[in-house]
Design a protein around this motif. Sequence first.
Motif, mmCIF file in Angstrom:
data_model
loop_
_atom_site.group_PDB
_atom_site.id
_atom_site.type_symbol
_atom_site.label_atom_id
_atom_site.label_comp_id
_atom_site.label_asym_id
_atom_site.label_seq_id
_atom_site.Cartn_x
_atom_site.Cartn_y
_atom_site.Cartn_z
ATOM 1 N N ALA A 275 0.696 -0.978 -0.135
ATOM 2 C CA ALA A 275 0.196 -0.107 -0.001
ATOM 3 C C ALA A 275 0.819 1.188 -0.047
ATOM 4 N N THR A 278 2.536 2.141 -3.423
ATOM 5 C CA THR A 278 1.821 2.361 -4.616
ATOM 6 C C THR A 278 2.282 3.678 -5.535
ATOM 7 N N GLU A 279 2.602 4.687 -4.570
ATOM 8 C CA GLU A 279 3.115 5.936 -5.307
ATOM 9 C C GLU A 279 4.205 5.733 -6.030
ATOM 10 N N LEU A 281 5.160 2.689 -7.399
ATOM 11 C CA LEU A 281 4.648 1.912 -8.495
ATOM 12 C C LEU A 281 4.502 2.959 -9.760
ATOM 13 N N SER A 282 3.579 3.853 -9.489
ATOM 14 C CA SER A 282 3.168 4.848 -10.185
ATOM 15 C C SER A 282 4.252 5.364 -10.891
ATOM 16 N N ASP A 295 4.693 -9.122 -3.984
ATOM 17 C CA ASP A 295 3.767 -9.067 -2.678
ATOM 18 C C ASP A 295 3.444 -10.276 -2.225
ATOM 19 N N LEU A 317 -3.662 -5.118 -6.674
ATOM 20 C CA LEU A 317 -2.541 -5.081 -7.450
ATOM 21 C C LEU A 317 -2.929 -4.847 -8.921
ATOM 22 N N ALA A 320 -3.634 -0.994 -8.254
ATOM 23 C CA ALA A 320 -2.591 0.027 -7.528
ATOM 24 C C ALA A 320 -1.542 0.762 -8.280
ATOM 25 N N GLY A 321 -1.786 2.127 -7.901
ATOM 26 C CA GLY A 321 -1.046 3.060 -8.329
ATOM 27 C C GLY A 321 -2.139 3.952 -9.006
#
Lengths: 569, 286
Positions: A275, A278-279, A281-282, A295, A317, A320-321
């Motif tokens: 969690a 996620t930023e 991941l983006s 994960d 998943l 996410a992002g």
Amino acid sequence: MAHERTIKIAGEAGQGMQTIGLALCKIFKDAGYYLYANQDYMSRIRGGNNVFQLRIADKPVYAPRKNADITIALDRLSVDCHKDSVSPDGVIILDRDRFAVTEENILFRHIPMYAMAKEIGGSELFVNSLACGVLTGMTGIEYHGVREVLKRTFAGKKEEIVEKNLQAAEAGYIFAKTHFKQNHFTIKSVNAKESLLMNGNEAIALGAIAAGCKFYSAYPMTPSTSIMNVMAHYAKDFNIVVEQAEDEIAAINMVIGASFAGVRSMTGTSGGGFALMTEGLSLAGMTETPIVVVDAQRPAPATGLPTRTEQGDLDFLLHAGHGDFVRAIFSPGTIEEAFYGTIKAFDLSEKFQIPVLIMTDQHLADSYVNIDIFDLKRIKIQRHIISKEDSGLVKDYKRYQFTESGVSPRALPSWINEVFYADSDEHTEEGHITESSHVRTMMVEKRFYKKAAGLSKETENPKTFNIQGADCVLIGFGSTYGVLKEVCELSANRSVGHIHLPQVWPFPVAEVTGLLKNAKKTIVVENNAGAQLSKLIRRETGIKVDTSLLQYDGKPFNLDYLLEQIEKE
Amino acid sequence: MLEAKDLKSNDEIAWCPGCGNFGILNALKQAMVQLGREPKDILLVSGIGQAAKLPHYIKCNCFNGLHGRALPVATAAKLANRQLTVLVTTGDGDCYGEGGNHFIHAVRRNPDITVIVHDNQIYGLTKGQASPTTDPGFVTKFQPSGVVLEPLHSLQMAIVLGAGFVARGYSTEKDHLSWLILEGIKHRGFSLIDVLQPCVTFNRKNTHEWYAERVYKVNDDGSYPSGDKAAALHKAAEWGDRIPIGILYQMQKKSYEENIGLYDRIPLVEEPIENTDISGILKEFI
């Protein structure tokens, strides 16, 4: 029906069950058996009730059974926890001198384990080695093999300690041989060929090393932590930097920084840590930086059941992002898929310059199976970067150059003679910040549509078993592979097929549609409450499966329970 | 030989006229010319904010990432390719607010990177809220009764955490700042340069004029003991009528890369990976 036995050692955390459990795995493996072992442990350092459960057989086995044939209870709580899951001819070994079990039960077999351990070793600590001896004695293993493995297990400890462990095991072994003469637990060895004994996390770590991962950064979080431990164990040998980050946000940003500078990089966590990632991941999506993220799922939301298993992060998943960007999600169901899948994850992430996720869970992460030795010749590592030699020739480099495939040639900073810019803002081909609608549109098409088109061609195909003409077809992903496979094999009264998805994204739309179109009855089996895979199948193929069999108690499906359920369906 | 014009980027500069950031940009270019490394061997990492735009205005490699996250990116980029000279350009909100935890741990880790904090004591890009370093009592639209939080004393914090190079610059003192940056780069390990940077639009208190009356160089007469931690803490706390600039504390210690033995091996990025042989490991699992 396979000839098999299930054995359990149960006791408090801190009693060394994992050490002795793993030693038992090696003993049985060396003796020529197939085995499957899983661990059920509590989120505490001492006390509580932990179990190491081991299934041994004359053919490959992949899933836990409901009942044990032999349970060794090292404390009173273990008796209470496990007396209802004993097979019809099973027993519970316990020590009435140590903890008061006043009730009489035909299952109970008393061994003065603690007194014996103390007499032999001078400490009750040796009780687990003694238990190991009891179990091997009851199942007909030759003592020589026990001795050899325990010597290896305790190698590095003082010679006196090793010797006391061996003596305790031998005493347990002899006790079992002399007191349990009926031998009905003895199972025959099949001389299983040389194999690897490994759990899912070890396979992922080894896959990463084989794929050339040079940087691993993570914040410890159960059940992902052992990936980090394995990476750290081999870091020096392979020139890998393993960094314990201050938090998961740092971990993923470090992985992005290292990858930007040119090395293959990975992080691992569980849902809660993911969690936080996620930023990042983006950011990897926007800057087109290849990264691999594991994960290892556990029951959620929030802290959930920290040491138990679930497949509840699929929806998370997938989405996410923030924003539109391409990702791949692997969902390995076996040790082999964990190993080869991780290698492929690195390849795809570098080829398409995208984040790739590996979704596993506590069940796969901590379960041991003996498997064929990996075929290392199968591994072909290709760098999707401009080589150092060719870098000297690069002119007018544009980090985000528009191409047919959406993938821009990737140079490394300091290798090429020019500079380049990577940016989390929307950017031009040169990497500079822009607010141009035209460039924005082109970039979205590059990052999203074009890459997705290429990536979807590389999705791992579903694996299928016995689906032609099957009365019903079971569908699963990730760690349910083993139990579903065995359900198919053991379903006596009807023909049951199985579709397993080792990669859930990009979703293999055409393949799954083709497979499900003519299926008589479809049952999705998943370890979550939301029927997340069922919904994904419906969303992507338009096919509504007939039934979802869901379990969300923190435990993996056991074979017997699932067999019953499938019979009912 | 590298000249300042070689470092010119074609990007339009999006700072307000008169912004203290211009002084930092010019000082950085000057430092790079003196450093004598090629732009391709220099990496600027930034997060989000006005300071974070700086890498676009200079011709070096740039990674412009997320708010507060420059330090982990920079740390790992340096680990991956230690031949890069890695600098971070960040703001007080970016580095001490959003990225506060990373700041603490980057200091502890001591990677060989140089961090330039454009400290204007205000959130400029979001139009004028207080930052972690805003003086108490400062009135903003969001803090109409004045800031009540203690300001974050970043230099003292860095010294206490064990940073080996802690300095304060002033964006108008270009030559001095350029020298500080160069010294920061030369220092092996984490170097912090907190730069007083007037925000001409939103900070009407800490203005060019306000600083001009107060700023002095800490070691003008050569008597300041820059290796004395107690003296440095004392000096770093000075804020009001007189504000010291210069190297407040410097002590050489092993960098993170040295501590993990990275200098004894080829850079990670140079490692061939095509034939990584794990057959030896597999034997341990048989």
